[in-house]
Scaffold this motif. Structure first.
Motif, PDB file in Angstrom:
ATOM      1  N   MET A  69       3.929  22.877   9.220  1.00  0.00           N
ATOM      2  CA  MET A  69       4.327  23.024  10.627  1.00  0.00           C
ATOM      3  C   MET A  69       4.834  21.702  11.202  1.00  0.00           C
ATOM      4  N   ASN A  70       5.067  20.727  10.293  1.00  0.00           N
ATOM      5  CA  ASN A  70       5.577  19.398  10.659  1.00  0.00           C
ATOM      6  C   ASN A  70       4.587  18.581  11.487  1.00  0.00           C
ATOM      7  N   HIS A  71       3.296  18.830  11.272  1.00  0.00           N
ATOM      8  CA  HIS A  71       2.262  18.008  11.888  1.00  0.00           C
ATOM      9  C   HIS A  71       1.785  16.964  10.879  1.00  0.00           C
ATOM     10  N   GLN A  72       1.360  15.818  11.390  1.00  0.00           N
ATOM     11  CA  GLN A  72       0.846  14.782  10.509  1.00  0.00           C
ATOM     12  C   GLN A  72      -0.584  15.121  10.080  1.00  0.00           C
ATOM     13  N   VAL A  73      -0.934  14.622   8.892  1.00  0.00           N
ATOM     14  CA  VAL A  73      -2.187  15.028   8.252  1.00  0.00           C
ATOM     15  C   VAL A  73      -2.885  13.813   7.654  1.00  0.00           C
ATOM     16  N   VAL A  74      -4.212  13.788   7.792  1.00  0.00           N
ATOM     17  CA  VAL A  74      -5.057  12.872   7.034  1.00  0.00           C
ATOM     18  C   VAL A  74      -5.864  13.728   6.071  1.00  0.00           C
ATOM     19  N   LEU A 132      -0.373  10.985   6.362  1.00  0.00           N
ATOM     20  CA  LEU A 132      -0.621   9.617   6.817  1.00  0.00           C
ATOM     21  C   LEU A 132      -1.438   8.839   5.799  1.00  0.00           C
ATOM     22  N   GLY A 133      -2.308   9.536   5.082  1.00  0.00           N
ATOM     23  CA  GLY A 133      -3.196   8.906   4.119  1.00  0.00           C
ATOM     24  C   GLY A 133      -4.470   9.708   4.019  1.00  0.00           C
ATOM     25  N   GLY A 134      -5.584   9.028   3.864  1.00  0.00           N
ATOM     26  CA  GLY A 134      -6.847   9.738   3.711  1.00  0.00           C
ATOM     27  C   GLY A 134      -8.024   8.820   3.936  1.00  0.00           C
ATOM     28  N   GLN A 135      -9.217   9.391   3.776  1.00  0.00           N
ATOM     29  CA  GLN A 135     -10.429   8.599   3.946  1.00  0.00           C
ATOM     30  C   GLN A 135     -11.594   9.256   3.235  1.00  0.00           C
ATOM     31  N   GLY A 136     -12.606   8.455   2.973  1.00  0.00           N
ATOM     32  CA  GLY A 136     -13.881   8.966   2.504  1.00  0.00           C
ATOM     33  C   GLY A 136     -14.809   9.124   3.689  1.00  0.00           C
ATOM     34  N   ASN A 137     -15.664  10.164   3.661  1.00  0.00           N
ATOM     35  CA  ASN A 137     -16.542  10.461   4.796  1.00  0.00           C
ATOM     36  C   ASN A 137     -18.005  10.383   4.380  1.00  0.00           C
ATOM     37  N   LEU A 138     -18.761   9.559   5.081  1.00  0.00           N
ATOM     38  CA  LEU A 138     -20.194   9.457   4.827  1.00  0.00           C
ATOM     39  C   LEU A 138     -20.958  10.091   5.978  1.00  0.00           C
ATOM     40  N   TRP A 139     -21.311  11.372   5.800  1.00  0.00           N
ATOM     41  CA  TRP A 139     -22.217  12.042   6.725  1.00  0.00           C
ATOM     42  C   TRP A 139     -23.631  11.588   6.391  1.00  0.00           C
ATOM     43  N   THR A 140     -24.462  11.398   7.418  1.00  0.00           N
ATOM     44  CA  THR A 140     -25.714  10.686   7.160  1.00  0.00           C
ATOM     45  C   THR A 140     -26.970  11.495   7.428  1.00  0.00           C
ATOM     46  N   PRO A 152       0.818  -1.221   0.000  1.00  0.00           N
ATOM     47  CA  PRO A 152       0.000   0.000   0.000  1.00  0.00           C
ATOM     48  C   PRO A 152       0.847   1.263   0.000  1.00  0.00           C
ATOM     49  N   ARG A 153       0.320   2.301  -0.634  1.00  0.00           N
ATOM     50  CA  ARG A 153       1.020   3.585  -0.660  1.00  0.00           C
ATOM     51  C   ARG A 153       0.931   4.291   0.695  1.00  0.00           C
ATOM     52  N   PHE A 154      -0.246   4.244   1.318  1.00  0.00           N
ATOM     53  CA  PHE A 154      -0.471   4.965   2.576  1.00  0.00           C
ATOM     54  C   PHE A 154      -0.844   4.002   3.694  1.00  0.00           C
ATOM     55  N   GLY A 155      -0.466   4.376   4.915  1.00  0.00           N
ATOM     56  CA  GLY A 155      -0.802   3.572   6.081  1.00  0.00           C
ATOM     57  C   GLY A 155      -2.169   3.852   6.646  1.00  0.00           C
ATOM     58  N   TRP A 156      -2.770   5.000   6.299  1.00  0.00           N
ATOM     59  CA  TRP A 156      -4.121   5.361   6.780  1.00  0.00           C
ATOM     60  C   TRP A 156      -5.056   5.314   5.585  1.00  0.00           C
TER      61      TRP A 156
END
Length: 643
Positions: free
Chosen positions: A434-439, A486-494, A173-177
């Motif tokens: 700012m050297n913080h991790q990001v999703v 870190l990676g990314g995600q899809g978000n399902l607001w309902t 995998p490319r990303f861990g998240w």
């Protein structure tokens, strides 16, 4: 003379041999290319070679491993159960000549990292090798995708030959998240439904399920030290229809709509996910989106007014759903909540939301103003930053790390916070610098609650995110070092997703596209090839009784001004090569109707609707979409087509 003739014949024979060899080579190459084209693995593997032959799965096939690792044994049992459901076969764990062998590397292959694997399929053996049990599990997912689609059936299927092509695959995998977010606050989904969602995620190698457990419309997790949260906050009055139009509770009306997960329920969900190498990220959204919390404990707001849980209306005046930051009981309450959340969830992160806080009540609240004076805070943005930094200390005291939506940047970012960037990518870029991790989860590519096709043909919602938008999304901006992403995600607001079947429809196939974005290498992505593979996934989803959208086949209507005339409309579709037929006379178009030829078409005098449908190979493939003229006219003045 004879010698010359013999030489010529010998040369001719050699030439024929070379030609025949070349023809055979081309035929083999063509066959292998066709075999490769027939393989429809998603996410696309890093590297794959197709060979002659097939492996046949039978009732005598065994699944073995020399590893004594408990997670490996769990994966083997999961696979055996999965195979039994659709094939009726009961595979053994004893050694045999027709076997699936899972190997944990004794000497780690560093190129595979923690989730990569190699898969070798021959006519007699399947071998999956990985450094960690997760890699072996993902290899088994690929094995399932190499088998016929009926392998996903929820009932026993007869008269299917369970074969798979011989291949060599290396996959990392490319990303861990790689995540999906399911909002269980706006509409509650049962434990069984959440587990079904987890199964669907596992098929495409997702590893994070973000549960939005608390919002204005419901509190969904048992906190034993605060029983009012589920006694009051988990329930609202029942309303049906278009979200945002519902009336508030009438006096004395019982609150019967909702539900919550007991801590035992959640432990079972967490274990179910862990067995599929998915971790659950809990979100308790504060300081805003907190009305269910405030309804349970009214002293936590600046106004301390009594409220019922929001039923899905337009909201309360000035969004009185924010916690009072000047009130010390707010932080003692959050300490109790996060103590139990941290104990319950093994995920290293706790998501604290932090988004969309209306700050007007803080401006008027004597307690908040005193807090600002005592802490030398210049404005309410800095007050929110104070809140986030203080909550971060609470979260860290429980052995967890804080993650929040990109609004937590406002007023100054907490020292160790991770940012989930949803309002575009700018928040993620700022945090990474700012050297913080990001999703990365920008709404216009990753929000699965948006329209996925022509709004006139979709259930009502807002915004637009087509399948191609999700697939063509790149999570790493050019200006940012990838190590901070870190990676990314899809978000399902309902809000507009009242049932689990509709949750499936909104999730798939856009989440299949995002799975490839987060797993496959950037160089390996190709839209046309993805569509070919995606279409071969649909029978698998059908076999699994998963509802999904086919909006990618539907007509896209693009209005444009035409010189010296009203306006014209161009018709297209995300899937190329489809025929589009249309009518203006309120009839249903078919293959005998006018065919769109690429030139803008115009409404005849008196026509008020444009109806259109797509065909492939002489048969309808998309849904008929009927769009009013005034809707298309309105779009001419809308810059981004946000509906």
């Amino acid at each position: 003379m004879k010698k010359i003739v013999c030489k010529k014949i010998t040369l001719l024979n050699r030439s024929l041999i070379i030609i025949n060899y070349f023809i055979a080579f081309l035929s083999l190459t063509t066959l292998q290319a066709k075999a490769a084209d027939s393989i429809a693995i998603i996410p696309k593997p890093l590297a794959m070679q197709v060979h002659d032959g097939h492996f046949v799965l039978t009732n005598s096939t065994t699944v073995t491993s020399t590893s004594s690792d408990a997670d490996v044994k769990e994966s083997i049992q999961w696979f055996i159960n999965k195979i039994a459901t659709s094939t009726g076969y009961h595979l053994s764990t004893k050694k045999s000549k027709n076997a699936i062998s899972l190997i944990l590397n004794k000497y780690a292959d560093t190129s595979l990292h923690g989730e990569g694997y190699t898969l070798k399929v021959t006519s007699s053996m399947i071998t999956i090798t990985a450094n960690k049990p997760a890699g072996l599990f993902y290899g088994l997912q690929t094995v399932l995708q190499l088998l016929p689609p009926s392998i996903e059936s929820v009932t026993d299927v007869q008269n299917v030959k369970w074969t798979m092509p011989c291949v060599d695959i290396k996959d990392v995998p490319r990303f861990g998240w790689r995540g999906l977010m399911l909002d269980v606050s706006r509409h509650f989904f049962t434990k069984q439904e959440v587990e079904e969602y987890i199964d669907q995620m596992a098929r495409y190698k997702y590893n994070t399920l973000h549960l939005h457990l608390a919002d204005d419309q419901g509190w969904r997790i048992e906190i034993k030290s605060l029983p009012e949260l589920t006694k009051v906050g988990a329930w609202r009055v029942k309303r049906t229809g278009r979200w945002g139009t519902f009336m508030a509770a009438f006096a004395g009306e019982p609150a019967t709509d909702g539900g919550f997960y007991t801590q035992e329920d959640m432990k079972e969900i967490i274990k179910y996910a862990q067995d599929r190498f998915i971790t659950i990220l809990p979100e308790i959204d504060v300081p805003a989106h907190s009305l269910a919390l405030i309804a349970s404990y009214p002293n936590l707001s600046c106004t301390q007014l009594p409220y019922s849980v929001n039923a899905g209306g337009k909201g309360y005046e000035r969004n009185d759903n924010v916690l009072c930051i000047g009130n010390d009981s707010t932080f003692s309450m959050l300490d109790k909540i996060f103590t139990e959340i941290a104990t319950l969830f093994p995920n290293p992160y706790i998501h604290i939301g932090g988004d969309e806080a209306y700050k007007g009540f803080w401006d008027e609240c004597p307690k908040c103003q005193k807090r600002m004076a005592d802490e030398h805070l210049k404005n309410v943005d800095e007050l929110q930053s104070y809140f986030v930094k203080r909550v971060e200390k609470i979260v860290e005291s429980k052995g967890k790390k804080l993650i929040g939506w990109d609004e937590i940047l406002e007023g100054g970012l907490a020292p160790n916070a991770t940012v989930m960037s949803w309002r575009g990518m700018s928040g993620g870029i700022a945090a990474a610098k700012m050297n913080h991790q990001v999703v990365m989860t920008p709404w216009d590519y990753c929000y699965l609650d948006l329209y996925q096709g022509e709004p006139s043909g979709e259930p009502p919602t807002y915004g637009l995110c087509r399948l191609s938008d999700s697939y063509n999304y790149e999570p790493v901006p050019d200006s940012i070092d990838e190590k901070f992403i870190l990676g990314g995600q899809g978000n399902l607001w309902t809000e507009s997703v009242p049932t689990f079947r509709h949750a499936e429809y909104m999730t798939w196939p856009r989440a299949i596209a995002l799975a490839e974005v987060y797993w496959s290498s950037r160089a390996n992505k190709n839209w046309t090839n993805f569509i070919t593979r995606l279409e071969k996934q649909f029978p698998r989803l059908d076999a699994a009784n998963v509802k999904y959208s086919k909006s990618m086949y539907n007509v896209i209507f693009e209005p444009a001004r035409i010189k010296n005339s009203d306006f014209g409309v161009t018709l297209a579709s995300e899937v190329k090569g489809l025929d589009i037929y249309y009518t203006f006379d309120n009839t249903n178009p078919d293959e005998f109707s006018p065919k769109f030829d690429g030139k803008p078409i115009q409404f005849p005098v008196g026509a008020t609707y444009l109806n259109a449908i797509t065909y492939r190979d002489g048969k309808p493939i998309g849904e008929q979409i009927n769009v009013p003229k005034d809707v298309l006219e309105k779009r001419l003045d809308e810059k981004h087509h946000v509906y």
